[in-house]
Write an enzyme that holds these catalytic residues in place. Structure first.
Site, short mmCIF file in Angstrom:
data_model
loop_
_atom_site.label_atom_id
_atom_site.label_comp_id
_atom_site.label_asym_id
_atom_site.label_seq_id
_atom_site.Cartn_x
_atom_site.Cartn_y
_atom_site.Cartn_z
N SER A 1 -6.72 -9.82 -9.11
CA SER A 1 -7.37 -8.60 -8.29
C SER A 1 -7.50 -9.36 -7.01
O SER A 1 -6.80 -9.83 -6.26
CB SER A 1 -8.70 -8.25 -8.95
OG SER A 1 -8.96 -6.87 -8.35
N GLU B 1 0.88 -5.91 -9.33
CA GLU B 1 0.08 -4.90 -10.24
C GLU B 1 -1.00 -4.28 -9.31
O GLU B 1 -1.08 -4.77 -7.99
CB GLU B 1 -0.62 -5.62 -11.35
CG GLU B 1 -1.69 -6.78 -10.92
CD GLU B 1 -2.97 -6.22 -10.50
OE1 GLU B 1 -3.61 -5.35 -10.78
OE2 GLU B 1 -3.63 -7.02 -9.66
N HIS C 1 -4.97 -5.13 -14.60
CA HIS C 1 -6.09 -4.67 -15.10
C HIS C 1 -6.05 -4.09 -16.52
O HIS C 1 -6.32 -2.80 -16.61
CB HIS C 1 -6.96 -3.64 -13.98
CG HIS C 1 -7.19 -4.58 -12.68
ND1 HIS C 1 -6.39 -4.77 -11.74
CD2 HIS C 1 -8.46 -4.89 -12.14
CE1 HIS C 1 -7.00 -5.41 -10.81
NE2 HIS C 1 -8.24 -5.62 -10.86
#
Length: 304
Positions: free
Chosen positions: A103, A203, A274
């Site tokens: 992230s 992602e 995630h």
């Protein structure tokens, strides 16, 4: 097992119960867990002010740990990039420390790769992965265990039936990428890696498909996508389609992307993002990508 250093370079830890469950699980797995003195610090939305989080990163570098694991992502690392001593990170990597996260951690990984070429690892975070209630994901645990034991050498997954190939695709390149939003924010800065033969993985979370497309468009127009040997799309989760989308969805974006980069193969379903099931990926390492039928495999050999 391994010496694991827990620190917080981004957002503040709000779910302390999950973090403590994660610490307990790592200890139960036999790891020695060292917790940074400011791992639970709070300053506005951050895990301490900028100086506090920067110091935590540099303590992780000096810890001598086998694995430096973030508590969580969120936001905050892009504020610190000019002050991070990336050469110290690279020296820690050379001594055997694996920096692991995802992230917001993409910003750290991009800066380290761009300035030093050192390998960091896209992988789990303490709270959302090790701190889940009940059993943690077996695939994630197995991949993390392989890294801890120095046995990590590849990851495989299955493509959708629509992407099955009747011939073997085999290519080699530098694996890089991470969170699409964070990576796109690095464009035009010294912290954006520039591999000329890359295998790019992406992602994201909480991003509607049109925003995913908009960010991919920016990478396309910047010339990034055309330089890749392959593009691997991980998991894009926790978004909500609207009635006026009228059939516009994530697959629409994937189809559009393939039409723009016809010479670059695009594969989906990479188990990273995630999500509960996630593999670990060596950001900045040379890898081999092989695809046959629905089977896809990334191989990098041992990374000590």
């Amino acid at each position: 097992m391994s010496h694991i250093y827990i620190y917080s370079p981004s957002s503040a830890v709000r779910d302390r119960k999950a973090a403590r469950r994660g610490i307990a699980r790592l200890k139960a797995l036999g790891h020695e867990v060292e917790i940074d003195e400011d791992a639970f610090a709070t300053h506005m939305r951050f895990a301490g002010d900028d100086a506090t989080r920067l110091a935590a990163i540099h303590r992780a570098c000096a810890s001598g740990a086998d694995i430096a694991l973030i508590t969580r992502g969120g936001y905050g690392l892009t504020r610190l990039l000019p002050q991070i001593r990336t050469k110290a990170v690279a020296r820690a990597v050379e001594r055997g420390t694996h920096f692991v996260g995802l992230s917001d951690f993409t910003a750290f990984q991009g800066a380290v790769m761009a300035s030093t070429g050192a390998t960091t690892w896209a992988g789990p975070a303490l709270g959302e992965d090790f701190g889940v209630e009940g059993d943690a994901d077996e695939i994630m645990l197995a991949c993390f265990d392989d890294l801890a034991l120095g046995q990590a050498e590849g990851s495989g997954w299955q493509l959708p039936r629509s992407e099955a190939r009747d011939r073997l695709l085999h290519t080699r390149g530098t694996l890089w990428g991470g969170n699409l939003s964070v990576l796109t924010s690095l464009l035009g800065t010294p912290y954006m890696p520039q591999p000329q033969a890359g295998i790019l993985f992406l992602e994201d979370v909480h991003e509607h498909p049109y925003r995913v497309e908009r960010m991919l468009t920016q990478l396309l127009h910047a010339g990034v996508l055309a330089r890749q040997k392959a593009i691997l799309l991980g998991q894009f989760t926790n978004y909500r389609l609207a009635p006026h989308d009228k059939g516009y969805k994530l697959q629409t974006v994937v189809d559009w992307l393939r039409a723009q980069v016809k010479k670059v193969p695009v594969f989906t379903n990479l188990p990273f993002g995630h999500v509960t099931t996630k593999v670990l990926l060596p950001v900045g390492s040379e890898v081999e990508l092989a695809v046959e039928g629905r089977d896809a495999l990334i191989v990098w050999g041992h990374r000590h």
